[in-house]
Scaffold this motif. Sequence first.
Motif, short mmCIF file in Angstrom:
data_model
loop_
_atom_site.label_atom_id
_atom_site.label_comp_id
_atom_site.label_asym_id
_atom_site.label_seq_id
_atom_site.Cartn_x
_atom_site.Cartn_y
_atom_site.Cartn_z
N PRO A 207 12.87 5.32 12.30
CA PRO A 207 13.20 5.36 10.88
C PRO A 207 13.05 3.98 10.20
O PRO A 207 13.44 2.97 10.78
CB PRO A 207 14.67 5.80 10.87
CG PRO A 207 15.19 5.50 12.23
CD PRO A 207 14.02 5.56 13.17
N ASP A 208 12.45 3.99 9.00
CA ASP A 208 12.25 2.76 8.25
C ASP A 208 13.50 2.47 7.43
O ASP A 208 13.49 2.48 6.20
CB ASP A 208 11.01 2.92 7.35
CG ASP A 208 10.57 1.60 6.77
OD1 ASP A 208 11.20 0.57 7.07
OD2 ASP A 208 9.59 1.59 6.00
N SER B 257 1.47 -1.17 3.62
CA SER B 257 0.89 -0.06 2.86
C SER B 257 1.95 0.97 2.48
O SER B 257 2.96 1.12 3.17
CB SER B 257 -0.24 0.59 3.67
OG SER B 257 0.25 0.99 4.90
N PRO B 258 1.71 1.69 1.37
CA PRO B 258 2.66 2.72 0.98
C PRO B 258 2.69 3.84 2.01
O PRO B 258 1.70 4.07 2.73
CB PRO B 258 2.11 3.24 -0.36
CG PRO B 258 0.71 2.76 -0.45
CD PRO B 258 0.56 1.58 0.46
N GLU B 259 3.84 4.50 2.12
CA GLU B 259 4.06 5.50 3.17
C GLU B 259 2.93 6.53 3.28
O GLU B 259 2.51 6.88 4.37
CB GLU B 259 5.39 6.21 2.91
CG GLU B 259 5.81 7.07 4.07
CD GLU B 259 7.24 6.79 4.51
OE1 GLU B 259 7.99 6.14 3.77
OE2 GLU B 259 7.58 7.25 5.61
N GLU B 260 2.40 6.99 2.12
CA GLU B 260 1.39 8.06 2.16
C GLU B 260 0.06 7.60 2.77
O GLU B 260 -0.74 8.41 3.22
CB GLU B 260 1.19 8.71 0.78
CG GLU B 260 0.64 7.78 -0.30
CD GLU B 260 1.74 7.01 -1.05
OE1 GLU B 260 2.89 6.93 -0.55
OE2 GLU B 260 1.45 6.49 -2.15
N ASP B 261 -0.17 6.27 2.79
CA ASP B 261 -1.44 5.77 3.34
C ASP B 261 -1.32 5.44 4.83
O ASP B 261 -2.32 5.13 5.48
CB ASP B 261 -1.88 4.49 2.60
CG ASP B 261 -2.29 4.79 1.17
OD1 ASP B 261 -2.47 5.98 0.86
OD2 ASP B 261 -2.39 3.83 0.39
N ARG B 262 -0.12 5.47 5.38
CA ARG B 262 0.07 5.05 6.76
C ARG B 262 -0.40 6.11 7.75
O ARG B 262 -0.26 7.30 7.48
CB ARG B 262 1.57 4.79 7.03
CG ARG B 262 2.12 3.63 6.23
CD ARG B 262 3.62 3.51 6.44
NE ARG B 262 4.16 2.29 5.86
CZ ARG B 262 5.46 1.98 5.86
NH1 ARG B 262 6.34 2.79 6.43
NH2 ARG B 262 5.86 0.85 5.34
#
Length: 265
Positions: free
Chosen positions: A175-176, A161-166
């Motif tokens: 860190p990714d 999922s995109p970062e904002e949905d996590r």
Amino acid sequence: MTEKDIASFKAWFKNYVGSFRFPDEKDRKNIALKEEHTYNVCRNIVLIAKGSSLTGAKLLLAESIGLFHDVGRFEQYRKYRTFRDSVSVNHAAFGAAILDEEKLLENLPEEEQDIILSSVKFHNALAMPALQGSDARLFLKLIRDADKLDIWRVFVEYYESPEEDRASAAGLGLPDSPEYSDEVLACVFEKRIAPLSILRTLNDFKITQLSWVYDLNFDESFRLLREREYFEKILASLPESDDIARASYLLRDYLEQRLRNKCPV
Ligand SMILES: [Fe+2]
């Protein structure tokens, strides 16, 4: 344990989780993550227990362990705003203490109370502790498998999922970045699980999650792991390198062997 007991535990849990209210969307997302995880672990543990021919009171006992295994997560998050045990509390021991304080289990036979408490307390231990009693060991193995299966689901969804949905607390704050540690990968080759303390990046965490297969116990768990394609999905999210390809081959081979041999637990 009876159907009435499990129904009252489920009602208690729903009410308990509902008492954790936050104005912030980020916090609500983190609580929802653990609530959904709990219900999935309940479903997993019932599937695995049925796969091992458990019925009646034992099946209900397994389900109640699924329900309570992460009960400490909610208060942990309220107090510390993290799911990282290393910077807050051991959520498993914390959860067992909450069950004790709430006197939730006191109407159950003592043996069932002990099994629930020890299963909750040790579900996250790096290795299986030497518990007294074959049932205590059986139920601890069941929850450890059921939990891992759903943590794989949580992270597959997280990585996709995109970062904002996590849910922000899921990734343990790692860190990714594109790197991974040789020390963590070495654990895969040595067929052991890397301790969380040596993880430096999200890729390290992914590799560790793959190595959890070495701690899986039941035929049904291996079957579910393959059916749900968690390995394929986590591997697809890792960077491409010769080392990762070798690790991937070894892990897939281990999974296939366990599926073929149907190892006794
Ligand atoms: Fe947990």
